[in-house]
Design an enzyme around this catalytic site. Structure first.
Site, PDB file in Angstrom:
ATOM      1  N   HIS A  34      -0.253   5.778   3.612  1.00  0.00           N
ATOM      2  CA  HIS A  34       0.842   4.801   3.533  1.00  0.00           C
ATOM      3  C   HIS A  34       1.667   5.126   2.293  1.00  0.00           C
ATOM      4  CE1 HIS A  34      -1.725   3.106   0.472  1.00  0.00           C
ATOM      5  NE2 HIS A  34      -2.688   2.909   1.348  1.00  0.00           N
ATOM      6  N   HIS A  37      -0.086   6.093  -0.964  1.00  0.00           N
ATOM      7  CA  HIS A  37      -0.523   7.492  -1.071  1.00  0.00           C
ATOM      8  C   HIS A  37       0.676   8.398  -1.370  1.00  0.00           C
ATOM      9  CE1 HIS A  37      -3.845   6.010   1.716  1.00  0.00           C
ATOM     10  NE2 HIS A  37      -4.508   6.531   0.716  1.00  0.00           N
ATOM     11  N   GLN A 149      -3.954   2.705  -9.047  1.00  0.00           N
ATOM     12  CA  GLN A 149      -4.424   1.588  -9.880  1.00  0.00           C
ATOM     13  C   GLN A 149      -5.037   0.457  -9.055  1.00  0.00           C
ATOM     14  OE1 GLN A 149      -1.555  -1.012 -11.841  1.00  0.00           O
ATOM     15  NE2 GLN A 149      -2.584  -0.629 -13.770  1.00  0.00           N
ATOM     16  N   LYS A 150      -4.669   0.369  -7.754  1.00  0.00           N
ATOM     17  CA  LYS A 150      -5.270  -0.682  -6.924  1.00  0.00           C
ATOM     18  C   LYS A 150      -6.801  -0.590  -6.996  1.00  0.00           C
ATOM     19  CE  LYS A 150      -5.694  -0.339  -2.404  1.00  0.00           C
ATOM     20  NZ  LYS A 150      -7.158  -0.509  -2.195  1.00  0.00           N
ATOM     21  N   SER A 186      -2.840  -0.713   1.409  1.00  0.00           N
ATOM     22  CA  SER A 186      -4.210  -0.225   1.584  1.00  0.00           C
ATOM     23  C   SER A 186      -4.355   0.235   3.025  1.00  0.00           C
ATOM     24  CB  SER A 186      -5.192  -1.374   1.312  1.00  0.00           C
ATOM     25  OG  SER A 186      -6.462  -1.058   1.851  1.00  0.00           O
TER      26      SER A 186
END
Ligand code: PAF
Length: 295
Positions: A34, A37, A149-150, A186
């Site tokens: 997504h 990325h 960072q997620k 995500s």
């Protein structure tokens, strides 16, 4: 763009690049790509001459076989996105080659990065991540690798592991990309129906409310955590896996929040697990909050 499968082919390509003096940037993924990325790919392109993306749904990091079986797999779309994003190589190793019969070597980390949050909620998860990342880095031999960072705990663990094992790779952590409604991008979001997605928004909303409370002077971590929990738990079918305030760079739980702290939370929305990390001193999350209703 080349698509490589055997480990030997990937290794040979990297060796040729290194001989030419090219800098390799690496984005390891499990596919279902997504815009988050793609932002990592963009960063890699800024930092290196060649970009490699790996797509490998790593079985050793799943503590739940159902989660592994239902993890989204969208290879054709992923390859099209990588081509458009200017990726040089997509490497899609086979599970049987990564973990052949008789495989028995794992990389395990001890200490403050792996004694809380996802490490407790998903036993063995980071052992699988550390193992596969070590293997991917050993084959690709990048100069720099980019993590999001997620998944901050993962990014910190990988940085520590690379330093501890002298792997000689620069680890860069890139900011979380969010949808316009505030939900962190995500691969698992694909499993949300519109009704589940509406409930999932309680996570960024809770985190943003807690961030605002902190900006308004609330520094007691327990209270910030309660704000997130209250926002999340009113939704039927939504469970809070964990929520904590951790201080960087050590990743210690903090009783009192300050600007070095991050709010970390994981929720289950009708069984789909979503996580997010929000720096308390960071930017606002673009969520819809009805301030009149809360006044
Ligand atoms: O973040 C992920 O997608 C995975 O944990 C990673 C780093 C590709 C290892 O399998």
């Amino acid at each position: 763009m080349e698509v490589l499968v055997p480990i030997a082919d990937m290794r040979q390509w990297s060796r040729a690049q290194l001989q030419r003096g090219a800098r390799i940037g690496f984005v390891p993924t499990m596919g279902a790509l997504h815009a988050g990325h793609l932002s990592l790919v963009q960063r890699a392109r800024q930092l290196a001459d060649r970009v490699v993306v790996s797509i490998f749904v790593n079985p050793t990091q799943f503590d739940n076989q159902q989660d592994l079986a239902t993890y989204p797999r969208t290879l054709d779309e992923d390859l099209a996105l990588c081509r458009q994003a200017g990726v040089d190589v997509v490497w899609t190793p086979e599970t049987a080659e990564m973990y052949p019969d008789g495989y028995c070597t794992f990389v395990e980390m001890y200490g403050p990065l792996t004694d809380k949050l996802c490490a407790i909620a998903r036993p063995g998860h980071f052992r699988g991540v550390c193992t596969v990342v070590t293997k991917l880095l050993a084959v690709v031999r990048p100069d720099v690798a980019i993590f999001g960072q997620k998944d901050l705990q993962q990014a910190l663990i990988v940085s520590r592991m690379v330093a501890d094992l002298n792997l000689g790779v620069e680890i860069v952590v890139a900011p979380t990309v969010r949808d316009r409604d505030g939900l962190a991008l995500s691969s698992r979001n694909r499993r949300l129906t519109p009704a589940m997605r509406a409930k999932a928004l309680a996570l960024p909303r809770g985190l943003e409310l807690a961030r605002r409370a902190y900006r308004g002077g609330e520094t007691e971590s327990r209270k910030l955590i309660e704000i997130v929990a209250e926002e999340v738990l009113v939704n039927e079918g939504v469970d809070l896996d964990y929520c904590d305030v951790v201080s960087l760079p050590g990743f210690q739980e903090a009783e009192r929040a300050d600007d070095r702290c991050v709010l970390a939370a994981a929720v289950f929305v009708d069984g789909v697990r979503l996580i997010d990390h929000v720096p308390l001193a960071g930017e606002a999350i673009p969520v819809a909050i009805d301030d009149d209703e809360r006044a």
